[in-house]
Design a protein around this motif. Sequence first.
Motif, short mmCIF file in Angstrom:
data_model
loop_
_atom_site.label_atom_id
_atom_site.label_comp_id
_atom_site.label_asym_id
_atom_site.label_seq_id
_atom_site.Cartn_x
_atom_site.Cartn_y
_atom_site.Cartn_z
N UNK A 8 41.31 -15.90 -6.69
CA UNK A 8 42.76 -15.80 -6.92
C UNK A 8 43.05 -15.17 -8.28
N UNK A 9 42.27 -15.53 -9.28
CA UNK A 9 42.47 -14.96 -10.62
C UNK A 9 42.18 -13.46 -10.61
N UNK A 10 41.13 -13.06 -9.90
CA UNK A 10 40.80 -11.63 -9.82
C UNK A 10 41.89 -10.87 -9.09
N UNK A 11 42.36 -11.41 -7.96
CA UNK A 11 43.42 -10.75 -7.19
C UNK A 11 44.71 -10.66 -7.98
N UNK A 12 44.94 -11.63 -8.87
CA UNK A 12 46.16 -11.67 -9.68
C UNK A 12 46.08 -10.72 -10.89
N UNK A 13 44.88 -10.17 -11.10
CA UNK A 13 44.71 -9.25 -12.22
C UNK A 13 44.22 -9.92 -13.48
N UNK A 14 43.84 -11.17 -13.40
CA UNK A 14 43.32 -11.91 -14.55
C UNK A 14 41.79 -11.85 -14.51
N UNK A 15 41.28 -10.66 -14.76
CA UNK A 15 39.84 -10.42 -14.57
C UNK A 15 38.99 -11.25 -15.52
N UNK A 16 39.40 -11.37 -16.78
CA UNK A 16 38.61 -12.13 -17.74
C UNK A 16 38.52 -13.60 -17.33
N UNK A 17 39.64 -14.15 -16.87
CA UNK A 17 39.62 -15.54 -16.37
C UNK A 17 38.71 -15.64 -15.14
N UNK A 18 38.78 -14.65 -14.27
CA UNK A 18 37.95 -14.66 -13.07
C UNK A 18 36.47 -14.67 -13.43
N UNK A 19 36.09 -13.89 -14.44
CA UNK A 19 34.69 -13.88 -14.88
C UNK A 19 34.25 -15.28 -15.27
N UNK A 20 35.10 -15.97 -16.05
CA UNK A 20 34.77 -17.33 -16.46
C UNK A 20 34.65 -18.28 -15.29
N UNK A 21 35.56 -18.16 -14.34
CA UNK A 21 35.51 -19.03 -13.16
C UNK A 21 34.26 -18.76 -12.33
N UNK A 22 33.93 -17.49 -12.14
CA UNK A 22 32.74 -17.16 -11.37
C UNK A 22 31.48 -17.69 -12.07
N UNK A 23 31.41 -17.53 -13.39
CA UNK A 23 30.24 -18.02 -14.12
C UNK A 23 30.14 -19.55 -14.00
N UNK A 24 31.27 -20.23 -14.07
CA UNK A 24 31.26 -21.68 -13.90
C UNK A 24 30.76 -22.06 -12.51
N UNK A 25 31.25 -21.34 -11.50
CA UNK A 25 30.87 -21.65 -10.12
C UNK A 25 29.38 -21.44 -9.90
N UNK A 26 28.80 -20.48 -10.62
CA UNK A 26 27.38 -20.19 -10.46
C UNK A 26 26.49 -21.29 -11.01
N UNK A 27 27.08 -22.21 -11.75
CA UNK A 27 26.31 -23.34 -12.29
C UNK A 27 26.21 -24.48 -11.27
N UNK A 28 26.96 -24.37 -10.18
CA UNK A 28 27.02 -25.44 -9.20
C UNK A 28 26.15 -25.19 -7.99
N UNK A 29 26.41 -25.90 -6.91
CA UNK A 29 25.58 -25.82 -5.71
C UNK A 29 25.68 -24.49 -4.97
N UNK A 30 26.67 -23.66 -5.33
CA UNK A 30 26.81 -22.36 -4.67
C UNK A 30 26.13 -21.24 -5.46
N UNK A 31 25.26 -21.61 -6.39
CA UNK A 31 24.67 -20.62 -7.29
C UNK A 31 23.96 -19.49 -6.55
N UNK A 32 23.43 -19.75 -5.37
CA UNK A 32 22.71 -18.71 -4.62
C UNK A 32 23.60 -17.98 -3.63
N UNK A 33 24.89 -18.29 -3.63
CA UNK A 33 25.82 -17.66 -2.70
C UNK A 33 26.06 -16.21 -3.12
N UNK A 34 25.75 -15.23 -2.25
CA UNK A 34 25.94 -13.83 -2.64
C UNK A 34 27.39 -13.48 -2.92
#
Length: 208
Positions: free
Chosen positions: A56-82
């Motif tokens: 949602x952040x990326x679609x809204x144009x908040x790319x820097x926030x999206x990067x942070x959210x994606x990096x956070x998500x990669x620390x969780x159980x979905x880390x191997x999700x392509x």
Amino acid sequence: MYFMVEYLPASRMQRTAGKVASAAIGFIDPEREYRAATEAYDLAPTAQNKLRLAKAALDKGQAADAVGHYRDALKGPLASDPELQFGLASALMAAGGPSAGRDALQALQTLRSTRDDYRNDEVAVLTARALAADRRNTEAREAFEAALSKYNTVEARASYVVWLAQQGDAAAAQRQWDELQQAARHWNSHARSVNREWMRQAGDAIRG
């Protein structure tokens, strides 16, 4: 060479149709999905909801926030999700910065090591764009041409037009643009809708 528009696989059609629908909703209320995603994550801070918030952040144009959210998500159980790695690479490219290309390439390399069959056409174009952002111009040109040769998508050709124009190769950019326009004459209303943004980007690049 006459540029033929290929029919998209069902999975790609669904993704593309989803983007069109999301764009229509965003036009009516660009904040809606972001608000909903934020609320969902606040209520249940799961990895899946974090992924939704990142999108949602990326679609809204908040790319820097999206990067942070994606990096956070990669620390969780979905880390191997392509989808996470692809989203991170897309967000990095949208955010820009001196290391955007290099960081995006690293994310894409991780993606391919996990799932080498994931969105191959889109990954090929994003890889070419990341190489270009990292100023690896010879490799970028080869990657763009390989994406065109293998997948021949509007996204690949439009992205190549933009890059060629940025490189000052006006003649090559014009040739690619002419082929896009010729193909567009045969599109139905759905194809025109799906490809409108790519055509806009390529046309703006040609016009300078």
